[in-house]
Design a protein around this motif. Structure first.
Motif, PDB file in Angstrom:
ATOM      1  N   LEU A 165       0.828  -1.207   0.000  1.00  0.00           N
ATOM      2  CA  LEU A 165       0.000   0.000   0.000  1.00  0.00           C
ATOM      3  C   LEU A 165       0.867   1.264   0.000  1.00  0.00           C
ATOM      4  CD1 LEU A 165      -2.679  -1.219   2.549  1.00  0.00           C
ATOM      5  CD2 LEU A 165      -3.063  -0.775   0.118  1.00  0.00           C
ATOM      6  N   GLU A 166       1.944   1.260   0.762  1.00  0.00           N
ATOM      7  CA  GLU A 166       2.834   2.422   0.801  1.00  0.00           C
ATOM      8  C   GLU A 166       3.542   2.612  -0.542  1.00  0.00           C
ATOM      9  OE1 GLU A 166       3.702   4.879   2.818  1.00  0.00           O
ATOM     10  OE2 GLU A 166       2.230   4.405   4.360  1.00  0.00           O
ATOM     11  N   ARG A 167       3.936   1.504  -1.164  1.00  0.00           N
ATOM     12  CA  ARG A 167       4.567   1.601  -2.477  1.00  0.00           C
ATOM     13  C   ARG A 167       3.628   2.227  -3.490  1.00  0.00           C
ATOM     14  NH1 ARG A 167       5.103  -3.888  -5.530  1.00  0.00           N
ATOM     15  NH2 ARG A 167       2.878  -3.422  -5.711  1.00  0.00           N
ATOM     16  N   GLU A 168       2.368   1.764  -3.497  1.00  0.00           N
ATOM     17  CA  GLU A 168       1.405   2.301  -4.454  1.00  0.00           C
ATOM     18  C   GLU A 168       1.066   3.756  -4.154  1.00  0.00           C
ATOM     19  OE1 GLU A 168       0.502   0.645  -7.277  1.00  0.00           O
ATOM     20  OE2 GLU A 168       2.111  -0.615  -6.477  1.00  0.00           O
ATOM     21  N   LYS A 169       1.084   4.129  -2.897  1.00  0.00           N
ATOM     22  CA  LYS A 169       0.851   5.535  -2.537  1.00  0.00           C
ATOM     23  C   LYS A 169       1.944   6.421  -3.128  1.00  0.00           C
ATOM     24  CE  LYS A 169       1.102   8.711   1.378  1.00  0.00           C
ATOM     25  NZ  LYS A 169       1.293   8.847   2.847  1.00  0.00           N
ATOM     26  N   GLN A 170       3.198   6.011  -2.965  1.00  0.00           N
ATOM     27  CA  GLN A 170       4.307   6.814  -3.487  1.00  0.00           C
ATOM     28  C   GLN A 170       4.267   6.901  -5.012  1.00  0.00           C
ATOM     29  OE1 GLN A 170       6.140   8.655  -1.496  1.00  0.00           O
ATOM     30  NE2 GLN A 170       4.994   7.746   0.216  1.00  0.00           N
ATOM     31  N   LEU A 198       1.547   9.399  -5.877  1.00  0.00           N
ATOM     32  CA  LEU A 198       1.948  10.784  -5.618  1.00  0.00           C
ATOM     33  C   LEU A 198       2.881  11.310  -6.709  1.00  0.00           C
ATOM     34  CD1 LEU A 198       2.528  10.680  -1.753  1.00  0.00           C
ATOM     35  CD2 LEU A 198       0.640  11.768  -2.973  1.00  0.00           C
ATOM     36  N   SER A 199       3.704  10.442  -7.267  1.00  0.00           N
ATOM     37  CA  SER A 199       4.619  10.860  -8.324  1.00  0.00           C
ATOM     38  C   SER A 199       3.941  10.887  -9.690  1.00  0.00           C
ATOM     39  CB  SER A 199       5.832   9.928  -8.368  1.00  0.00           C
ATOM     40  OG  SER A 199       5.437   8.606  -8.677  1.00  0.00           O
ATOM     41  N   ASN A 200       2.865  10.097  -9.838  1.00  0.00           N
ATOM     42  CA  ASN A 200       2.134  10.048 -11.104  1.00  0.00           C
ATOM     43  C   ASN A 200       0.666   9.763 -10.822  1.00  0.00           C
ATOM     44  OD1 ASN A 200       1.169   9.768 -13.680  1.00  0.00           O
ATOM     45  ND2 ASN A 200       2.369   7.926 -14.169  1.00  0.00           N
ATOM     46  N   PRO A 201      -0.145  10.807 -10.563  1.00  0.00           N
ATOM     47  CA  PRO A 201      -1.551  10.616 -10.171  1.00  0.00           C
ATOM     48  C   PRO A 201      -2.394   9.860 -11.191  1.00  0.00           C
ATOM     49  CG  PRO A 201      -0.835  12.846  -9.700  1.00  0.00           C
ATOM     50  CD  PRO A 201       0.256  12.222 -10.512  1.00  0.00           C
ATOM     51  N   GLY A 202      -1.927   9.735 -12.415  1.00  0.00           N
ATOM     52  CA  GLY A 202      -2.698   9.031 -13.428  1.00  0.00           C
ATOM     53  C   GLY A 202      -2.488   7.533 -13.428  1.00  0.00           C
ATOM     54  N   ILE A 203      -1.552   7.061 -12.612  1.00  0.00           N
ATOM     55  CA  ILE A 203      -1.231   5.639 -12.620  1.00  0.00           C
ATOM     56  C   ILE A 203      -2.309   4.829 -11.904  1.00  0.00           C
ATOM     57  CG2 ILE A 203       0.049   5.555 -10.444  1.00  0.00           C
ATOM     58  CD1 ILE A 203       2.136   3.801 -11.862  1.00  0.00           C
ATOM     59  N   GLN A 204      -2.554   3.625 -12.391  1.00  0.00           N
ATOM     60  CA  GLN A 204      -3.504   2.733 -11.746  1.00  0.00           C
ATOM     61  C   GLN A 204      -2.780   1.877 -10.710  1.00  0.00           C
ATOM     62  OE1 GLN A 204      -6.929   2.522 -12.212  1.00  0.00           O
ATOM     63  NE2 GLN A 204      -6.549   4.424 -13.323  1.00  0.00           N
ATOM     64  N   PRO A 205      -3.352   1.721  -9.520  1.00  0.00           N
ATOM     65  CA  PRO A 205      -2.677   0.933  -8.479  1.00  0.00           C
ATOM     66  C   PRO A 205      -2.550  -0.538  -8.873  1.00  0.00           C
ATOM     67  CG  PRO A 205      -4.936   1.431  -7.818  1.00  0.00           C
ATOM     68  CD  PRO A 205      -4.657   2.235  -9.060  1.00  0.00           C
ATOM     69  N   ASP A 206      -1.431  -1.126  -8.496  1.00  0.00           N
ATOM     70  CA  ASP A 206      -1.192  -2.546  -8.736  1.00  0.00           C
ATOM     71  C   ASP A 206      -1.005  -3.231  -7.385  1.00  0.00           C
ATOM     72  OD1 ASP A 206      -0.529  -5.063  -9.578  1.00  0.00           O
ATOM     73  OD2 ASP A 206       1.479  -4.519 -10.317  1.00  0.00           O
ATOM     74  N   LEU A 207      -2.063  -3.839  -6.902  1.00  0.00           N
ATOM     75  CA  LEU A 207      -2.000  -4.513  -5.606  1.00  0.00           C
ATOM     76  C   LEU A 207      -1.617  -5.980  -5.743  1.00  0.00           C
ATOM     77  CD1 LEU A 207      -5.141  -2.927  -3.884  1.00  0.00           C
ATOM     78  CD2 LEU A 207      -2.755  -2.138  -3.884  1.00  0.00           C
ATOM     79  N   GLU A 208      -1.232  -6.371  -6.944  1.00  0.00           N
ATOM     80  CA  GLU A 208      -0.689  -7.696  -7.224  1.00  0.00           C
ATOM     81  C   GLU A 208      -1.621  -8.834  -6.802  1.00  0.00           C
ATOM     82  OE1 GLU A 208       3.480  -8.244  -6.360  1.00  0.00           O
ATOM     83  OE2 GLU A 208       3.725  -6.112  -5.960  1.00  0.00           O
ATOM     84  N   ALA A 209      -2.924  -8.546  -6.789  1.00  0.00           N
ATOM     85  CA  ALA A 209      -3.921  -9.554  -6.403  1.00  0.00           C
ATOM     86  C   ALA A 209      -3.632 -10.159  -5.028  1.00  0.00           C
ATOM     87  CB  ALA A 209      -3.996 -10.659  -7.456  1.00  0.00           C
TER      88      ALA A 209
END
Length: 347
Positions: A185-190, A193-204
């Motif tokens: 979750l912290e990785r996806e947050k960072q 923040l660096s690219n607000p258009g990116i889709q989160p990847d929670l790796e299932a």
């Protein structure tokens, strides 16, 4: 018609007492011990014949949770679960909670409804009544303070300072998943923040992320103790990491411990994700925290009472204090264990 998700009601339109009434209207009293709940100067609880157990935890935005990835409903549920976990760690039953919140004006009534829906679901699951609390303003962010009240009998109450030499060390569930869920979750947050258009990847990774966002207190383990007439010799819930909690038991009991790395339960998803991050799975289990499992000791004569119980693992033995607190690794080495879990006042 305006979409419900876009509606925003300023909480100032209700006033303090109106807000409390609004948030607690879906919390009927279920326990006979709860005589008077929300709506008076104080709650009234009748625990005649039982010992009263009280535990309080505070959750502070930016310290204990991040609303960028913690849904308010999950946060409400988790805030109750982590508090009743302390009651279960005494081998007692939670019966009531109080909820106090401080919040800034960025929170709408609809946001608080989400938070309290999570609280309501947890109350229903664990069979506890919401009997009071307080609301206040905050200069920034959200602060949750929950007090859990439980009851137990003197002969079955379990403490941290009563482990004996020769006792077996036992662990419920599995460890390290919540820590690794937080890392994702912290990785996806960072990245966001660096690219607000990116889709989160929670790796299932539903299991390990769920262990972080919506942990469960081990009500079932306490019920198994009762059913099998087992009273642990000492117990603590694992909120700050296995190593830290084992140190608590040993220090307060005046004993040492011999912990087997092979006996530490780790979920396969946890092990694979740790390796992917370049982390040692055992280190995550020892020091990660927020698993809210139970660490307890039993008299060796009771081993047959737990041998075939599900989700309980024997992981070591209590020894003399002079022998220290040591980890026996899978490679056959013995290392002095260090408590490197969550430190509440370090930056």
């Amino acid at each position: 018609m305006q979409d419900q998700a876009e509606q925003r009601t300023d909480i100032n339109t209700l006033g303090e007492f109106g807000l409390i009434e609004h948030l607690t209207r879906q919390f009927p009293l279920e326990n006979s011990a709860s005589i008077k709940g929300v709506g008076d100067d104080a709650a009234v609880i009748d625990n005649t014949g039982f010992l009263t157990v009280v535990s309080t935890d505070m959750l502070v935005e930016g310290i204990h949770f991040d609303l960028m990835y913690s849904p308010l409903k999950h946060l409400g549920y988790k805030s109750v679960a982590v508090n009743v976990s302390d009651i279960y760690a005494m081998n007692a039953q939670p019966k009531q909670i109080t909820v106090s919140i401080a919040l800034s004006n960025r929170f709408s009534l609809e946001a608080l409804d989400e938070l309290y829906e999570g609280i309501r679901l947890a109350c229903k699951h664990y069979g506890v009544d919401l009997v009071g609390g307080d609301t206040s303003s905050s200069n920034r962010g959200l602060i949750l303070s929950i007090t859990a009240i439980g009851q137990g009998t003197a002969e079955k109450m379990v403490y941290r300072n009563t482990a004996k030499i020769g006792d077996l060390i036992c662990i419920s569930g599995d460890l390290g998943a919540a820590y690794l869920g937080l890392q994702i979750l912290e990785r996806e947050k960072q990245l966001f923040l660096s690219n607000p258009g990116i889709q989160p990847d929670l790796e299932a990774q539903n299991y390990i992320i769920g262990r972080q966002l919506k942990p469960e207190a081990r009500m079932d383990i306490i019920e198994m103790f009762e059913k099998n007439q087992l009273v642990p010799t000492s117990m603590i819930d694992i909120s700050d990491g296995l190593a830290s909690e084992l140190f608590h038991i040993c220090t307060q009991s005046g004993v040492g411990a011999f912990l087997e790395e092979s006996g530490i339960p780790i979920h396969p998803d946890t092990e694979l994700q740790a390796i992917k991050f370049g982390l040692d799975p055992a280190t995550c289990a020892l020091n990660g925290g927020e698993d809210y499992e139970l660490l307890f000791t039993i008299n060796p004569k009771d081993v047959d009472k737990i041998r075939f119980l599900p989700d309980i693992y024997i992981a070591g033995e209590i020894v003399e204090a002079k022998d220290g607190i040591n980890l026996h690794t899978k490679g056959g080495n013995i290392h002095a264990l260090k408590a490197q879990g969550w430190r509440h006042f370090e930056g």
